[in-house]
Each structure stands twice: as structure tokens, then as C-alpha cells.
Design a protein around this motif. Structure first.
Motif, PDB file in Angstrom:
ATOM      1  N   THR A 168       0.838  -1.198   0.000  1.00 14.57           N
ATOM      2  CA  THR A 168       0.000   0.000   0.000  1.00 14.57           C
ATOM      3  C   THR A 168       0.873   1.248   0.000  1.00 14.57           C
ATOM      4  O   THR A 168       2.079   1.201   0.223  1.00 14.57           O
ATOM      5  CB  THR A 168      -0.987   0.005   1.186  1.00 14.57           C
ATOM      6  N   CYS A 202       0.586   5.508  -2.002  1.00  8.49           N
ATOM      7  CA  CYS A 202      -0.193   6.259  -2.995  1.00  8.49           C
ATOM      8  C   CYS A 202      -0.552   5.447  -4.237  1.00  8.49           C
ATOM      9  O   CYS A 202      -1.698   5.432  -4.661  1.00  8.49           O
ATOM     10  CB  CYS A 202       0.560   7.506  -3.436  1.00  8.49           C
ATOM     11  N   ASP A 222       8.769   4.470  -1.055  1.00  7.02           N
ATOM     12  CA  ASP A 222      10.008   4.547  -0.274  1.00  7.02           C
ATOM     13  C   ASP A 222       9.757   4.231   1.194  1.00  7.02           C
ATOM     14  O   ASP A 222      10.588   3.593   1.851  1.00  7.02           O
ATOM     15  CB  ASP A 222      10.656   5.932  -0.414  1.00  7.02           C
ATOM     16  N   GLN A 260       3.825   9.840   1.473  1.00  2.00           N
ATOM     17  CA  GLN A 260       2.998  10.906   0.898  1.00  2.00           C
ATOM     18  C   GLN A 260       1.506  10.613   1.058  1.00  2.00           C
ATOM     19  O   GLN A 260       0.711  11.522   1.296  1.00  2.00           O
ATOM     20  CB  GLN A 260       3.349  11.105  -0.588  1.00  2.00           C
TER      21      GLN A 260
HETATM   22  C1  LIG Z   1       1.401  -1.075   9.156  1.00  2.00           C
HETATM   23  C2  LIG Z   1       0.810   0.119   8.537  1.00  2.00           C
HETATM   24  N1  LIG Z   1       1.131   1.342   9.023  1.00  2.00           N
HETATM   25  C3  LIG Z   1       0.634   2.446   8.465  1.00  2.00           C
HETATM   26  C4  LIG Z   1      -0.221   2.375   7.386  1.00  2.00           C
HETATM   27  C5  LIG Z   1      -0.792   3.617   6.787  1.00  2.00           C
HETATM   28  N2  LIG Z   1      -0.163   3.949   5.516  1.00  2.00           N
HETATM   29  C6  LIG Z   1      -0.704   3.603   4.341  1.00  2.00           C
HETATM   30  S1  LIG Z   1       0.153   4.162   3.030  1.00  2.00           S
HETATM   31  C7  LIG Z   1       1.283   4.897   4.029  1.00  2.00           C
HETATM   32  C8  LIG Z   1       2.415   5.705   3.465  1.00  2.00           C
HETATM   33  C9  LIG Z   1       3.135   5.039   2.346  1.00  2.00           C
HETATM   34  O1  LIG Z   1       4.361   5.665   2.103  1.00  2.00           O
HETATM   35  P1  LIG Z   1       5.241   5.199   0.898  1.00  2.00           P
HETATM   36  O2  LIG Z   1       5.522   3.755   0.986  1.00  2.00           O
HETATM   37  O3  LIG Z   1       6.425   6.104   0.806  1.00  2.00           O
HETATM   38  O4  LIG Z   1       4.297   5.425  -0.373  1.00  2.00           O
HETATM   39  P2  LIG Z   1       3.685   6.818  -0.868  1.00  2.00           P
HETATM   40  O5  LIG Z   1       2.358   6.970  -0.227  1.00  2.00           O
HETATM   41  O6  LIG Z   1       4.639   7.897  -0.509  1.00  2.00           O
HETATM   42  O7  LIG Z   1       3.555   6.674  -2.344  1.00  2.00           O
HETATM   43  C10 LIG Z   1       0.981   4.691   5.383  1.00  2.00           C
HETATM   44  C11 LIG Z   1       1.742   5.248   6.511  1.00  2.00           C
HETATM   45  C12 LIG Z   1      -0.561   1.075   6.911  1.00  2.00           C
HETATM   46  N3  LIG Z   1      -1.370   0.915   5.862  1.00  2.00           N
HETATM   47  N4  LIG Z   1      -0.041  -0.015   7.501  1.00  2.00           N
END
Ligand SMILES: Cc1ncc(C[n+]2csc(CCOP(=O)(O)OP(=O)(O)O)c2C)c(N)n1
Ligand code: SF4
Ligand code: SF4
Ligand code: SF4
Ligand SMILES: [Mg+2]
Lengths: 299, 91
Positions: free
Chosen positions: A43, A45, A98, A130
């Protein structure tokens, strides 16, 4: 450009912001994956904007995984495909942001490489968490303002430099490692394709500017990514057989100020901070470049 | 879902790429307009569109599918001959 596939494997109608850098990368990663690939996607964006149930933008078999386990889900898929197919076996592609790659999903990815599964992992690097509102990650550069690293009188944005992720992956003994930029989608396409073709674990990390997270003009995504490369802030290289090869050699580094000033997350940097940023960029660019002449430096 | 199955085993979407059913034209504030006299048919605009809204027609001309264009302006920014301008959408 003639040998690039016209067919789109990442469909229109997704929900990414206007000018989203990662969405451009997804189109080219999906083209490289083609028909005969299974994708495990953490998961973040790109997962959220492409699969708002009951819709999907993917035309390739695709599995949602949790934030922390694209590496584990992809490993399981690969093990299953190995017993199910004796020939024409589908490739396994893992995708993570990231935050997912550098921090939360790191141990699953690390284990997948150590077990020598046959896959290509693509990290699209927008340099923060993000999707949940721009929090810092292990890929956020120093002095960047995020919602968890504000810029104030005492604290000046993020206080850590990025983890050198591609080198950490190389030290694991992955077969192929590459960095890429969304400002060169042909290079990105070729590197992902190569990562899928080479047997064993491969890792491609592509820099992809995020419009609201970086505070950039929505039309300037490619311009900013291009400066990321030309300033040396995002060096482009491959590591194959333990040897480092620069895939974009820079005669001269464009001053990093030109890159920083297009991004609101770096607004308020003092002259000294810009100087520190510049010397850090130069140091890392020169360091990676110096590895090129050393032959085999990784297992 | 099979009758008698108590729990949904997860969201399964069996129509690949069906997000095309959700048009995004309502997101647009500015609309790209091309000057075909200037256009060299290089395809750079199509390469970088985040929404895959630019495609090549049978004659090799680049065309815009405004159902999916969100009006970001990247195509206008990357066009090497500045053949694209962004115009405010008429209401
Ligand atoms: C264990 C867990 N912690 C927190 C989340 C909430 N969460 C979903 S997406 C995300 C951020 C993702 O960051 P990144 O991998 O950099 O991808 P981006 O959104 O920047 O594209 C978070 C904190 C989750 N789904 N599962
Ligand atoms: S927040 Fe950033 S990465 Fe996420 S969809 Fe918007 S532009 Fe893309
Ligand atoms: S980038 Fe410009 S010149 Fe090239 S095809 Fe698009 S509109 Fe034409
Ligand atoms: S304005 Fe943006 S979304 Fe619309 S066609 Fe150009 S690049 Fe694609
Ligand atoms: Mg991120």
C-alpha cells in the motif's frame, strides 16, 4: 522509441493528483511487466489511487499486500509459480513506495533477497510517506519540510540523510540493482525489463517527484526530476555482478540550488544549509562514481 | 461470490483496467491545446502524461482523450517545440 510498447498496461481513470510523478513511472513499469507478470504491490499512494474498489487500473495480474510485506507476498507467489509452471513461467514484480521499502517493508524485502527468489522489486521513491499526508521516511533528504519534520526556529526540517538503499540491497547479494529517474522513462523501462529478465533478485529504485509533498508546480514534475539527475542529487547507476556502472555520467554537476529552489519543502534553507546540501550531493555522487573503477565491490 | 460462502475472501476485480469507466474530466481547470502546424509528432508529450490521456492515431498524429486529462500541464512543459498551450476551461 520504436521498440517501446504502445500498449498501456496501467489504465487511465486512476485517482493520482494532477502531475503525479509516480503515476508516470507506473505506466512504464507496467509496460515493462507486460502480460506475463504477477505484481505484488504494497500500500501507498500508487496502490490506493489505482485500485479504488471495484475499479483497477492494472491490466496485469495484481495483488494488494499490506504496507510491510510486498517482499513476502511476492516471495510466496514466486514459490507457487515455480511449482505450477515448468515453462513460460510468469515473472514476479513487487512494487513499494520509499516508506514501504526503506522502512516498513524492509525486512520482508531483505528476506526475499537472502532467499534468492526470482523477482524484480521496484521502489518508486517520492521521498516521504505521501499518501498519509507527507510524513518523513528513511528516504527523505535532510532539511526537507514534512508534516513530521516542520521548519521552525529550532528544528529546520528533517535532520537525517537518506539511507543508501541501493547499496544496502547490493550488499545483500542481489543480482541486479539500478537507480532511475522518471525524467527518463525509456531508461526506467529498460532497467525494469532487465531486472525481470535477470534470474534472481533485482531491485530498481526510481525517483518520482510528488506535487503536494514536495510543493512543486504540477506541470514541473519532469523538470524537477531532470534536475535531480543533473545536479547529482539522484545519481543514475546499475550494479551487476557486483560491479558499479554509472548509466548517466555527469561532466559537471548543476548547482543543487537550482533543484532545491523549485520545491517548497526546501524553502527557508539558509545559505549554510544549501552549502551542506551541495557538499553532501557532491560527496555521494563522487563516491558512487569512484566505485565504478574498483571492479567487483559487492558480492 | 459462491452461495453458502460465509466470508468474502477479499476484493477481487476481474475486469482488468476498468478504471477507464471513471472519467476524470471534472478534475480539469486548464485544457491542453495543440498547434499541429508546430507539432513534429515526436511523442514526448504522450510519454510523460501521468494519466495516459495522449495517444497516437492511425496517421501518427498525437491526440488527446479529454475524458482522462486532468490538465496538469506536463505535456505543455515537456514539448520540445512548445506546440501545446494550456487554456482555462470554459464553464
Ligand atoms: C502497518 C501500517 N502502518 C501504516 C499504514 C498507513 N499507511 C498507508 S500508506 C502509508 C504511506 C506510504 O508511504 P510510501 O511507501 O512512501 O508510499 P507513498 O504513499 O509515498 O507513495 C501509510 C503510513 C498502513 N497501511 N499499515
Ligand atoms: S500525493 Fe504525491 S505521490 Fe500521491 S498521488 Fe499525489 S502526487 Fe502522486
Ligand atoms: S511533444 Fe509537442 S511536438 Fe512532440 S508530439 Fe507532443 S505536441 Fe507534438
Ligand atoms: S495536461 Fe497533463 S493530464 Fe492532460 S494530457 Fe497533458 S500531461 Fe496528460
Ligand atoms: Mg513515498
Amino acid at each position: 522509441m520504436n521498440n517501446l510498447p504502445e500498449k498501456e498496461y496501467f489504465a487511465s481513470g486512476h485517482n493520482a493528483c494532477r502531475g503525479c510523478g509516480p503515476a508516470i513511472a507506473m505506466r512504464w513499469i507496467a509496460k515493462a511487466a507486460g502480460d506475463n507478470t504477477v505484481i505484488a504491490h504494497a500500500t501507498g499512494c500508487m496502490e490506493v489511487i489505482s485500485t479504488l474498489y471495484p475499479y483497477t487500473s492494472w491490466k496485469t495480474p495484481w495483488i494488494h499486500s499490506a504496507f510491510e510485506n510486498a517482499g513476502a507476498v511476492g516471495s510466496g507467489v514466486e514459490a507457487a509459480l515455480k511449482t505450477l509452471y515448468s515453462k513460460n513461467r510468469p515473472n514476479v514484480l513487487m512494487i513499494g513506495g520509499d516508506g514501504s521499502t526503506f522502512d516498513i517493508g524492509f525486512q520482508a524485502l531483505s528476506g526475499a533477497i537472502q532467499r534468492k527468489h526470482n523477482f524484480c522489486y521496484v521502489c518508486y521513491d517520492n521521498e516521504a510517506y505521501q499518501n498519509t499526508g507527507y510524513q518523513r521516511s528513511g528516504a527523505t533528504p535532510k532539511y526537507a519540510r514534512t508534516t513530521t519534520t516542520p521548519y521552525g526556529k529550532v528544528v529546520h526540517g528533517n535532520d537525517t540523510w537518506q539511507k543508501p538503499m541501493p547499496l544496502i540491497i547490493a550488499a545483500h547479494g542481489a543480482k541486479y540493482i539500478a537507480t532511475a529517474s522518471v525524467s527518463n522513462v525509456v531508461d526506467l523501462y529498460n532497467k525494469v525489463k532487465k531486472g525481470l529478465e535477470i534470474p534472481g533478485p533485482a531491485y530498481v529504485q526510481v525517483q518520482t517527484p510528488c506535487v503536494p509533498g514536495w510543493g512543486i508546480n504540477q506541470a514541473s514534475t519532469i523538470q524537477v526530476a531532470k534536475l535531480g539527475v543533473e545536479t547529482g542529487a539522484y545519481p543514475l547507476y546499475e550494479i551487476e555482478g557486483g560491479k558499479v556502472k554509472m548509466t548517466r555520467k555527469l561532466e559537471k554537476l548543476v548547482p543543487v540550488k537550482k533543484y532545491l529552489e523549485l520545491q517548497a519543502r526546501f524553502r527557508n534553507l539558509s545559505e549554510d544549509e544549501v552549502k551542506e546540501f551541495q557538499s553532501r550531493v557532491r560527496y555521494w555522487y563522487k563516491y558512487i562514481e569512484s566505485l565504478e573503477s574498483k571492479g567487483k565491490v559487492f558480492p | 461470490m459462491k452461495k453458502g460462502l460465509k466470508f468474502n475472501i477479499g476484493g477481487i476485480i476481474d475486469e482488468p483496467g476498468n478504471s477507464v469507466e471513471t472519467k476524470k474530466d471534472g478534475w480539469r481547470v486548464h485544457k491542453p491545446e495543440v498547434d499541429y502546424d508546430k507539432c513534429t509528432k515526436c511523442g514526448v508529450c504522450a510519454m510523460f502524461c501521468p494519466d495516459g490521456a495522449i495517444f497516437k492515431d492511425k496517421n501518427g498524429n498525437y491526440k488527446w482523450d479529454l475524458d482522462y486529462c486532468k490538465g496538469c500541464g506536463i505535456c505543455a512543459q515537456v514539448c520540445p517545440v512548445k506546440a501545446i498551450i494550456m487554456k482555462e476551461e470554459e464553464k
